[in-house]
Design an enzyme around this catalytic site. Structure first.
Site, short mmCIF file in Angstrom:
data_model
loop_
_atom_site.label_atom_id
_atom_site.label_comp_id
_atom_site.label_asym_id
_atom_site.label_seq_id
_atom_site.Cartn_x
_atom_site.Cartn_y
_atom_site.Cartn_z
N PHE A 126 -7.07 -0.31 -0.41
CA PHE A 126 -8.01 -1.07 0.40
C PHE A 126 -9.35 -0.32 0.41
CE2 PHE A 126 -9.90 -2.72 4.28
CZ PHE A 126 -9.60 -4.05 4.19
N ASP A 197 -1.30 4.71 5.28
CA ASP A 197 -1.96 3.59 5.94
C ASP A 197 -0.91 2.48 6.06
OD1 ASP A 197 -3.41 1.31 6.62
OD2 ASP A 197 -5.18 1.92 5.48
N TYR A 222 -4.56 -5.68 14.62
CA TYR A 222 -4.85 -7.13 14.62
C TYR A 222 -4.12 -7.92 13.53
CZ TYR A 222 -8.34 -5.39 11.25
OH TYR A 222 -8.96 -4.75 10.21
N LYS A 223 -3.32 -7.25 12.68
CA LYS A 223 -2.62 -7.98 11.62
C LYS A 223 -1.23 -8.39 12.14
CE LYS A 223 -5.49 -5.92 8.08
NZ LYS A 223 -5.73 -4.73 7.26
N ARG A 369 -3.44 -15.31 -1.34
CA ARG A 369 -2.52 -14.45 -0.60
C ARG A 369 -1.95 -15.24 0.59
NH1 ARG A 369 -4.60 -9.01 2.42
NH2 ARG A 369 -5.56 -10.57 3.72
#
Ligand SMILES: *Cc1c(COP(=O)(O)O)cnc(C)c1O
Length: 410
Positions: A126, A197, A222-223, A369
């Site tokens: 990322f 991560d 928040y995911k 995705r």
């Protein structure tokens, strides 16, 4: 194996997670396959945040730091996350963003390996993980190097010059999952520290940081944790590092006694040393409430349902859509909780899906995705979404000029 709508409905009737769907606020027409990017709102979270705003802030004012225990809210929320990632009590702090927490743990790891100058990471990690590493290297101006390689080449890249290995367990594009225990062993065998991560791991499947022997970890609120847009992130330090890790963002909330208001910085002896400034209470309140749903969730069963959702989606889409290349590994051991496809017109195809209330997302340059989040997706939802994707591809419904105009946020 062809899965019919009746099969999907029959799976829904046996689904232990089916009752949890009602806990989420979601427009009824939407099939939400983007909970890996922004988890949805829960009814109880909307109520709780409204209550915190009106009563705790509105009426309690500054007294609420004590009367509503705002001061210990980060620790309370950390306890709920510890359970999800195999972290013992007192090893997780909830604060700042994932990006900022990466800065802290990278700096802490470099400080703990003073004779080494290399940070190893994955090419296509990322971007923020790599940007933060590069920014720290530039700041230190002391001969540090960021070595990025393809995932398969990691073993050869981790050597006796390596101070720290920074990896994301589940790749955000492809969904490919690294072997956390094996990579951590490789790092340790070279004398390096290991940072994970967990942005696409926590809340999606069982993570066991202690069993893997990780040194540090970070992740997102928040995911899969559904904490709300820009929710506070978390950061983990292994028990062996708690006493002596050094993180450079020494702020008053990481002080041993913030309210003694002294000039000299004495770091907190606990994981609270990861804190920097005043915690964002409204955002923490949302995350605190959002995490409650996980209290009754068996993460192994949750993952088993995600695997069935993957099978439904792939068994419909792969044979019917020859233009879509499945880039997510089929082996459940090798993937996270998403399914991704490569397609030259991925952006337009995703816009066509969103126009039909099937929400996934696009990742440059050519990835579509879809997050598989079993708390609120039914087998029938995923069955329907797959058929809508088949229609979009078969009838070239994506081939419209307005679907090709890129928005600011994709
Ligand atoms: C989403 C994500 C982040 C996000 O970092 P923020 O600081 O919250 O913007 C970081 N790392 C990974 C791997 C992610 O998927």
């Amino acid at each position: 194996m062809l899965i019919t709508k009746a099969d999907a409905q029959s799976l829904d009737r046996q689904d232990v997670f089916a009752p949890l769907r009602a806990a989420f606020e979601m427009p009824p027409s939407v099939i939400y396959l983007d909970g890996n990017s922004l988890g949805p709102l829960q009814v109880s979270t909307r109520r709780h945040v409204a209550e915190v705003v009106a009563r705790q802030w509105g009426e309690g004012l500054i007294r609420s730091w004590n009367t509503y225990d705002w001061i210990d809210l980060p620790t309370k929320v950390a306890g709920k996350i510890e359970r999800l990632i195999g972290a013992p009590h007192g090893t997780v702090a909830v604060c700042d963003s994932t990006s900022i927490n990466i800065f802290k743990v990278l700096a802490a790891a470099l400080h703990a390996r003073p004779s080494r100058r290399v940070i190893v990471s994955e090419r296509n990690n990322f971007p923020t993980d790599l940007h933060i590493a590069q920014g720290l290297i530039d700041l230190l101006a002391d001969g540090y190097e960021l070595r990025t390689v393809d995932a398969n080449d990691l073993p050869g890249a981790i050597r006796d010059d390596t101070a720290v290995v920074l990896l994301t367990e589940v790749n955000y594009r492809t969904g490919r999952k690294l072997d956390m225990a094996r990579m951590t062993r490789l790092a340790h065998a070279s004398g390096a520290l290991m940072i994970w991560d967990l942005a696409h791991s926590a809340g999606a499947f069982k993570v066991d940081l202690m069993a893997a022997d990780a040194d540090f970890a970070v992740g997102c609120g928040y995911k899969f944790l559904n904490g709300g847009p820009g929710a506070p992130a978390y950061v983990y330090a292994a028990p062996r590092h708690i006493q002596d890790f050094k993180q450079p963002l020494a702020g008053w909330f990481g002080h041993a006694a913030p309210f003694s208001f002294v000039d000299d910085f004495t770091p907190s002896p606990s994981i609270q040393r990861m804190q920097v400034g005043t915690p964002p209470i409204l955002s923490l309140a949302a995350l605190d409430s959002a995490l409650d749903i996980f209290a009754g969730v068996d993460l192994v069963a949750l993952r088993a349902k995600a695997d069935r959702l993957f099978d439904i989606f792939s068994s419909i889409v792969v044979p019917e859509c020859p233009d879509l290349e499945l880039v997510t590994p089929r082996d459940p051991e090798l993937r996270g909780s998403q399914i991704a496809f490569r397609f030259g017109e991925a952006y337009a195809a995703m816009q066509a899906l969103i126009a039909r209330d099937v929400i996934g997302d696009f990742r440059t340059p050519d990835i579509m995705r879809f997050g598989l989040t079993p708390l609120y997706l039914s087998h029938e939802d995923v069955w329907r979404a797959a058929h809508i994707l088949v229609e979009v591809m078969r009838d070239r419904l994506w081939d419209r000029a307005d679907y090709k105009i890129r928005a600011k946020v994709v």
